[in-house]
Design an enzyme around this catalytic site. Sequence first.
Site, short mmCIF file in Angstrom:
data_model
loop_
_atom_site.label_atom_id
_atom_site.label_comp_id
_atom_site.label_asym_id
_atom_site.label_seq_id
_atom_site.Cartn_x
_atom_site.Cartn_y
_atom_site.Cartn_z
CE LYS A 185 -4.44 0.56 2.22
NZ LYS A 185 -5.14 0.44 3.49
O1 G3P Z 1 -9.22 1.53 4.63
C1 G3P Z 1 -9.17 2.84 5.11
C2 G3P Z 1 -9.81 2.93 6.41
O2 G3P Z 1 -9.19 2.12 7.37
C3 G3P Z 1 -10.02 4.30 6.92
O3 G3P Z 1 -11.26 4.25 7.53
O4 G3P Z 1 -13.17 5.00 8.81
O5 G3P Z 1 -10.85 5.64 9.53
O6 G3P Z 1 -11.86 6.66 7.52
P1 G3P Z 1 -11.81 5.46 8.39
#
Ligand code: G3P
Length: 274
Positions: free
Chosen positions: A97
């Site tokens: 990534k």
């Molecule tokens: O895959 C990306 C993710 O982990 C981010 O999620 O909900 O923290 O924006 P969030």
Amino acid sequence: MKIFIDTAKLEEIKQAYSLGILDGVTTNPSLIKKTVDELKAKGEKVDMESYIKEILTLAKGTPVSLEVIGTSHQDMVKEGKRLYEKFNPVASNVYIKIPVNPALDDKSEAAFDGIKAVKELSDAGIPVNCTLIFTPEQALLAAKAGAKFVSPFAGRVDDFIRTNHNISFEKTDYFPAEGTKKEEKLLEDNGVVSGVDLIAQISEVFNVHDITETEVLAASIRSARQAREAALSGADIATLPFDVIRELLMHSKTIEGMNKFVGDVVEEYSELVK
Ligand code: G3P
């Protein structure tokens, strides 16, 4: 649409894989921190290398994204190769990534470093998941550089639009795919009206330009409804937190119906079935 789990928690990964419907795993430094903090709070010692190897083994046959931590082209390429060489032999399922733009401020010279790293790793045969995508044009460049996945962060687009317009919200509050209005004006971020709209626009760009080697991986998905909208918008993959995977199965009428069926079982039928 394929479904990945967005977590570094082994227990969640195990449980989700046991369902037989999972297509991959995504991690990032924040998810790894969350897991490590939890394990440490329980007094457990973390052997990160064995822990990651366990995840890879569990996910055998499906991709697992591991993120670099560097912010320069050289560091990201070095770390990407290191992670790939160390971990890909375990189950041949590592994706690296890389942030699309690792700059820590607008003026940083590092703006091109993500794309350069995506290109170099892809040219070396290492599959790349290009992350932190917030515009269709970032996704286009990542695809041109050879990324196998591009990861638009849908929920964070919704956060950004709401924050910019002083709308208070909880992280899991629904945000309409078609956007929302304030004082009669449709709110947007440079032509993107919601996280789901970002996914739709990227899918459209890829369709119009016949980009078939890069899959759209909807990330930062906070609810089952958003996952459904990602599917309707052309996402090839959605990576979901464990709770959202569970929520995909939830409906109060399903539970009500189950209670009725269980209550209506007659002995004659029961004897036959059991
Ligand atoms: O895959 C990306 C993710 O982990 C981010 O999620 O909900 O923290 O924006 P969030």
